[in-house]
Design a protein around this motif. Structure first.
Motif, PDB file in Angstrom:
ATOM      1  N   HIS A   1      93.088  47.387  42.315  1.00 33.23           N
ATOM      2  CA  HIS A   1      92.253  48.054  43.312  1.00 33.23           C
ATOM      3  C   HIS A   1      91.350  47.045  44.014  1.00 33.23           C
ATOM      4  CE1 HIS A   1      88.568  50.364  44.492  1.00 33.23           C
ATOM      5  NE2 HIS A   1      89.491  51.195  44.940  1.00 33.23           N
ATOM      6  N   GLY A   2      91.160  47.228  45.303  1.00 31.48           N
ATOM      7  CA  GLY A   2      90.201  46.410  46.035  1.00 31.48           C
ATOM      8  C   GLY A   2      90.768  45.808  47.303  1.00 31.48           C
ATOM      9  N   PHE A   3      89.873  45.430  48.205  1.00 30.47           N
ATOM     10  CA  PHE A   3      90.269  44.764  49.439  1.00 30.47           C
ATOM     11  C   PHE A   3      90.523  43.278  49.214  1.00 30.47           C
ATOM     12  CE2 PHE A   3      87.727  48.246  51.551  1.00 30.47           C
ATOM     13  CZ  PHE A   3      88.809  48.859  52.145  1.00 30.47           C
ATOM     14  N   VAL A   4      89.952  42.738  48.133  1.00 32.17           N
ATOM     15  CA  VAL A   4      90.019  41.309  47.860  1.00 32.17           C
ATOM     16  C   VAL A   4      90.532  41.091  46.450  1.00 32.17           C
ATOM     17  CG1 VAL A   4      88.621  39.198  47.659  1.00 32.17           C
ATOM     18  CG2 VAL A   4      88.087  40.869  49.432  1.00 32.17           C
ATOM     19  N   ARG A   5      91.252  39.992  46.245  1.00 28.53           N
ATOM     20  CA  ARG A   5      91.709  39.589  44.922  1.00 28.53           C
ATOM     21  C   ARG A   5      91.571  38.081  44.802  1.00 28.53           C
ATOM     22  NH1 ARG A   5      96.702  37.124  45.021  1.00 28.53           N
ATOM     23  NH2 ARG A   5      97.947  37.442  46.906  1.00 28.53           N
ATOM     24  N   ALA A   6      91.728  37.597  43.585  1.00 27.93           N
ATOM     25  CA  ALA A   6      91.694  36.151  43.354  1.00 27.93           C
ATOM     26  C   ALA A   6      93.092  35.584  43.550  1.00 27.93           C
ATOM     27  CB  ALA A   6      91.192  35.859  41.945  1.00 27.93           C
ATOM     28  N   SER A   7      93.203  34.462  44.228  1.00 26.01           N
ATOM     29  CA  SER A   7      94.508  33.822  44.406  1.00 26.01           C
ATOM     30  C   SER A   7      95.024  33.340  43.060  1.00 26.01           C
ATOM     31  CB  SER A   7      94.410  32.660  45.392  1.00 26.01           C
ATOM     32  OG  SER A   7      93.558  31.647  44.887  1.00 26.01           O
ATOM     33  N   SER A   8      96.356  33.235  42.972  1.00 26.08           N
ATOM     34  CA  SER A   8      97.003  32.853  41.711  1.00 26.08           C
ATOM     35  C   SER A   8      98.059  31.784  41.996  1.00 26.08           C
ATOM     36  CB  SER A   8      97.657  34.084  41.082  1.00 26.08           C
ATOM     37  OG  SER A   8      98.733  34.535  41.906  1.00 26.08           O
ATOM     38  N   SER A   9      98.951  31.589  41.044  1.00 29.79           N
ATOM     39  CA  SER A   9     100.023  30.603  41.229  1.00 29.79           C
ATOM     40  C   SER A   9     100.956  30.995  42.372  1.00 29.79           C
ATOM     41  CB  SER A   9     100.820  30.458  39.932  1.00 29.79           C
ATOM     42  OG  SER A   9     101.393  31.711  39.570  1.00 29.79           O
TER      43      SER A   9
ATOM     44  N   PRO B   1      99.937  28.681  46.056  1.00 27.72           N
ATOM     45  CA  PRO B   1      99.537  27.317  45.692  1.00 27.72           C
ATOM     46  C   PRO B   1      98.774  26.590  46.797  1.00 27.72           C
ATOM     47  CG  PRO B   1     101.888  27.413  46.167  1.00 27.72           C
ATOM     48  CD  PRO B   1     101.400  28.828  46.154  1.00 27.72           C
ATOM     49  N   TRP B   2      98.753  27.140  48.007  1.00 29.36           N
ATOM     50  CA  TRP B   2      98.026  26.520  49.115  1.00 29.36           C
ATOM     51  C   TRP B   2      96.522  26.795  49.034  1.00 29.36           C
ATOM     52  CZ3 TRP B   2     102.155  29.838  49.483  1.00 29.36           C
ATOM     53  CH2 TRP B   2     101.846  31.188  49.708  1.00 29.36           C
TER      54      TRP B   2
ATOM     55  N   PRO C   1      93.091  26.952  46.299  1.00 30.29           N
ATOM     56  CA  PRO C   1      92.646  26.667  44.929  1.00 30.29           C
ATOM     57  C   PRO C   1      92.699  27.959  44.106  1.00 30.29           C
ATOM     58  CG  PRO C   1      91.125  25.701  46.518  1.00 30.29           C
ATOM     59  CD  PRO C   1      92.081  26.577  47.304  1.00 30.29           C
ATOM     60  N   ARG C   2      93.161  27.863  42.864  1.00 30.86           N
ATOM     61  CA  ARG C   2      93.284  29.038  41.999  1.00 30.86           C
ATOM     62  C   ARG C   2      91.947  29.776  41.907  1.00 30.86           C
ATOM     63  NH1 ARG C   2      96.895  30.029  37.544  1.00 30.86           N
ATOM     64  NH2 ARG C   2      98.249  28.567  38.640  1.00 30.86           N
ATOM     65  N   GLY C   3      91.983  31.087  42.093  1.00 36.96           N
ATOM     66  CA  GLY C   3      90.783  31.902  41.990  1.00 36.96           C
ATOM     67  C   GLY C   3      90.041  32.114  43.298  1.00 36.96           C
ATOM     68  N   THR C   4      90.576  31.576  44.394  1.00 37.47           N
ATOM     69  CA  THR C   4      89.957  31.776  45.705  1.00 37.47           C
ATOM     70  C   THR C   4      90.047  33.250  46.104  1.00 37.47           C
ATOM     71  OG1 THR C   4      90.595  29.547  46.405  1.00 37.47           O
ATOM     72  CG2 THR C   4      90.058  31.112  48.150  1.00 37.47           C
ATOM     73  N   SER C   5      89.001  33.793  46.685  1.00 35.16           N
ATOM     74  CA  SER C   5      89.045  35.171  47.176  1.00 35.16           C
ATOM     75  C   SER C   5      89.927  35.253  48.419  1.00 35.16           C
ATOM     76  CB  SER C   5      87.631  35.665  47.510  1.00 35.16           C
ATOM     77  OG  SER C   5      86.873  35.822  46.335  1.00 35.16           O
ATOM     78  N   VAL C   6      90.945  36.120  48.350  1.00 35.96           N
ATOM     79  CA  VAL C   6      91.863  36.323  49.472  1.00 35.96           C
ATOM     80  C   VAL C   6      92.062  37.824  49.672  1.00 35.96           C
ATOM     81  CG1 VAL C   6      93.082  34.126  49.131  1.00 35.96           C
ATOM     82  CG2 VAL C   6      93.917  36.185  47.973  1.00 35.96           C
ATOM     83  N   ARG C   7      92.601  38.189  50.839  1.00 35.65           N
ATOM     84  CA  ARG C   7      92.906  39.604  51.103  1.00 35.65           C
ATOM     85  C   ARG C   7      93.877  40.128  50.046  1.00 35.65           C
ATOM     86  NH1 ARG C   7      96.784  42.733  53.693  1.00 35.65           N
ATOM     87  NH2 ARG C   7      98.093  40.918  54.135  1.00 35.65           N
ATOM     88  N   ASN C   8      93.621  41.325  49.569  1.00 27.22           N
ATOM     89  CA  ASN C   8      94.481  41.895  48.537  1.00 27.22           C
ATOM     90  C   ASN C   8      95.732  42.516  49.157  1.00 27.22           C
ATOM     91  OD1 ASN C   8      95.609  42.972  46.264  1.00 27.22           O
ATOM     92  ND2 ASN C   8      94.017  44.484  45.889  1.00 27.22           N
TER      93      ASN C   8
END
Length: 199
Positions: free
Chosen positions: A52-60, A63-64, A66-73
């Protein structure tokens, strides 16, 4: 003048399928999903669900960043089909691969090759809800491990699932318009015109 190769264009199409199951996580920390009577889809996805949410943490998968960057979900929902799940089971040589074991939210039947619906496909539900396909859902070891928890005498599935489920793991989607989804709903599928970008 540079040579411009012809762009291949595939026409859009419309057809229908049917919802046969809806599932959600009861604990946001839990990977599994459980059957529910209906899903209330908001613009942030399913309230209380793991994705759930508009934003999520980036994952593997990104790779472009950094891991954990907030990105659009773009992974609010996991869409699966009974046909693709049956083929996964056949390839793994198991009796069943339940949608809830691998975090599914909506299970359909009658949508040909659901896992290959292109980005931009829209699914229209009778409530007015509209879901937008973002990408194919790449199979991973986490899902394989979840299956092994139910079939402990098959530890090979943890590593085997990503290979055997490739192109069958469904798609991830986001909610474009809020509404309720429940088993038995007829869904109208609108596949957009597709362009093959030449090299």
């Amino acid at each position: 003048m540079l040579f411009e190769p012809e762009i291949a264009v595939v026409s859009g199409r419309k057809f229908e399928g049917r919802v046969v199951g809806v599932l959600a996580t009861t604990d946001p920390a839990d990977f599994d999903t459980q059957p529910v009577e209906f899903l209330d889809l908001g613009l942030e996805g399913v309230a209380g669900d793991r994705h759930h949410g508009f934003v999520r943490a980036s994952s593997s998968r990104e790779p472009w960043h950094p891991r954990g960057t907030s990105v659009r979900n773009d992974r609010q929902l996991s869409l699966l089909s009974v046909e693709d799940l049956a083929e996964i089971s056949r390839r793994l040589n198991v009796a069943d691969t339940a949608a809830g074991w691998i975090g599914g939210n909506i299970v359909f039947e009658g949508i040909p090759r659901l896992s290959w619906l292109p980005r931009g496909t829209r699914l229209f539900f009778s409530s007015g809800a509209v879901v937008y396909v973002e990408d194919q859902n790449g199979p991973c070891r986490i899902a394989g491990r979840a299956i092994v928890r139910r079939i402990p005498d098959r530890p090979d599935i943890e590593l085997g699932f990503p290979k055997e489920a490739k192109g069958l793991r469904g798609v991830v989607a986001s909610v474009e318009r809020a509404g309720q989804v429940k088993p038995g709903d007829v869904v109208k599928v609108m596949v957009p015109e597709q362009w093959i970008y030449p090299a």
